[in-house]
Design an enzyme around this catalytic site. Structure first.
Site, PDB file in Angstrom:
ATOM      1  N   ASP A   1       0.832  -1.212   0.000  1.00 12.49           N
ATOM      2  CA  ASP A   1       0.000   0.000   0.000  1.00 12.49           C
ATOM      3  C   ASP A   1       0.862   1.256   0.000  1.00 12.49           C
ATOM      4  OD1 ASP A   1      -2.287  -1.495  -0.012  1.00 12.49           O
ATOM      5  OD2 ASP A   1      -2.766  -1.197   2.111  1.00 12.49           O
TER       6      ASP A   1
ATOM      7  N   GLU B   1      -2.708  -2.399  -9.039  1.00 11.10           N
ATOM      8  CA  GLU B   1      -1.436  -1.670  -9.141  1.00 11.10           C
ATOM      9  C   GLU B   1      -1.325  -0.911 -10.454  1.00 11.10           C
ATOM     10  OE1 GLU B   1      -0.487  -5.894 -10.594  1.00 11.10           O
ATOM     11  OE2 GLU B   1      -1.880  -4.912  -9.234  1.00 11.10           O
TER      12      GLU B   1
END
Length: 337
Positions: free
Chosen positions: A228, A254
């Site tokens: 994260d 992503e």
């Protein structure tokens, strides 16, 4: 904003607004009809200045900006979550009304005592009578003071509640357009804006697709919290390079995208290369081990919207260029065919 146009004038404004909306690929929603009706009427000069600026930058007025202009210039009360907000505000106002009514009654009673005491003072000269009057005044002064204090407390509580409601309203609007982890625009905003730009008679927009290399492996090695953190770092770098009218988006997982109105391929490639180098320079320190992680890179695919091309096809071509970047060893920029 209320308009007092007669039916003939209103019809004329509508006749002028609709062709402009079609020309600028504006979705025919009630909100947009109201916005463009106001625009052609010239009733709100500040609105026209903002709209002209958007048309110059984008060639249209993106949905997210149109909604903001509508809120800023055509309505004074917030429409989002109206029922909940109205109920909460009514509750606040009800408490204030009750407190105010009680305070007024106490004040009126105090005024009566004060008038009676003043009258009694004129007729009394003995110490015992004066002491009784002073005691009566003291007692009632304490009562009105406490009543006023409680009312002020209610006002303070109401102000705090209204501030809380405004914050919640802002957050709920943010949730509809912004990805909570990265702070970038979300896919919903991207889909709306790319469709609007693609519908222009002469669309002028490029697209960069970005994917963090080996992200699954990174997550498996260092954990999702570190993953994260990487997403947030990359998002920040993308956002720093995407001032208006460029649109930075978390596309999913992503993968990120940059929607670039008015940007040609050479400039888009230069922007992608700039972000690529910044991503490759990321250094993250693990708190527990103190290890410096420097293996973060990203691959980029660049495409430009062709005449009569659909948004889906543009995305597919940019993705194909992105996968070529992966196949070429990752951490590079490729341009779509």
């Amino acid at each position: 904003m209320k308009f007092a146009d007669n039916p003939q004038q209103a019809t004329e404004y509508l006749r002028r607004a609709i062709p402009l909306m079609v020309k600028s690929s504006i979705p025919p929603t009630p909100l947009n009809y109201a916005l463009w009706y106001a625009y052609v009427s010239g009733a709100i000069p500040a609105l026209n200045q903002q709209m002209d600026k958007m048309l110059e930058i984008y060639g249209t007025c993106p949905n997210r900006i149109g909604e903001q202009l509508f809120r800023d210039f055509l309505i004074k009360d917030e429409a989002d979550n109206a029922a909940t907000l109205q109920q909460a505000l009514l509750s606040v106002m009800g408490d204030l009304e009750s407190s105010a009514s009680s305070t007024v009654q106490d004040t009126e009673a105090y005024n009566e005592v004060l008038q009676e005491s003043l009258a009694a003072l004129k007729d009394r000269s003995d110490d015992e009578g004066l002491e009784t009057i002073i005691q009566n005044l003291t007692t009632n002064t304490e009562t009105i003071s406490e009543s006023t204090r409680l009312f002020q407390q209610k006002i303070d509580e109401a102000q705090a509640e209204i501030s809380k409601l405004k914050k919640e309203l802002h957050e709920s609007r943010q949730e509809a357009t912004v990805d909570p982890l990265t702070g970038l625009y979300n896919r919903r905003v991207f889909d709306t804006e790319i469709s609007q730009l693609a519908a222009l008679p002469q669309p002028d927009v490029s697209l960069i697709m970005v994917d963090i290399d080996f992200f699954k492996k990174f997550n498996d090695t260092y954990g999702h919290q570190m993953g994260d953190k990487v997403l947030q770092y990359v998002a920040r770098l993308i956002k720093e390079e995407c001032s208006e009218p460029l649109l930075p988006v978390r596309f999913g997982g992503e993968e990120f995208s940059m929607l670039l109105p008015g940007i040609k391929v050479p400039d888009a490639c230069e922007l992608a290369e700039k972000v690529r180098k910044k991503v490759a320079a990321i250094r993250i320190k693990q708190k527990k081990s103190g290890e410096i992680i420097s293996s973060v890179t990203a691959s980029f695919g660049v495409a430009r919207l062709a005449a009569d091309e659909s948004p889906e096809n543009l995305i597919a071509r940019a993705d194909a260029a992105l996968y070529r970047a992966k196949e070429a060893g990752r951490n590079n920029v490729q341009v779509a065919n």
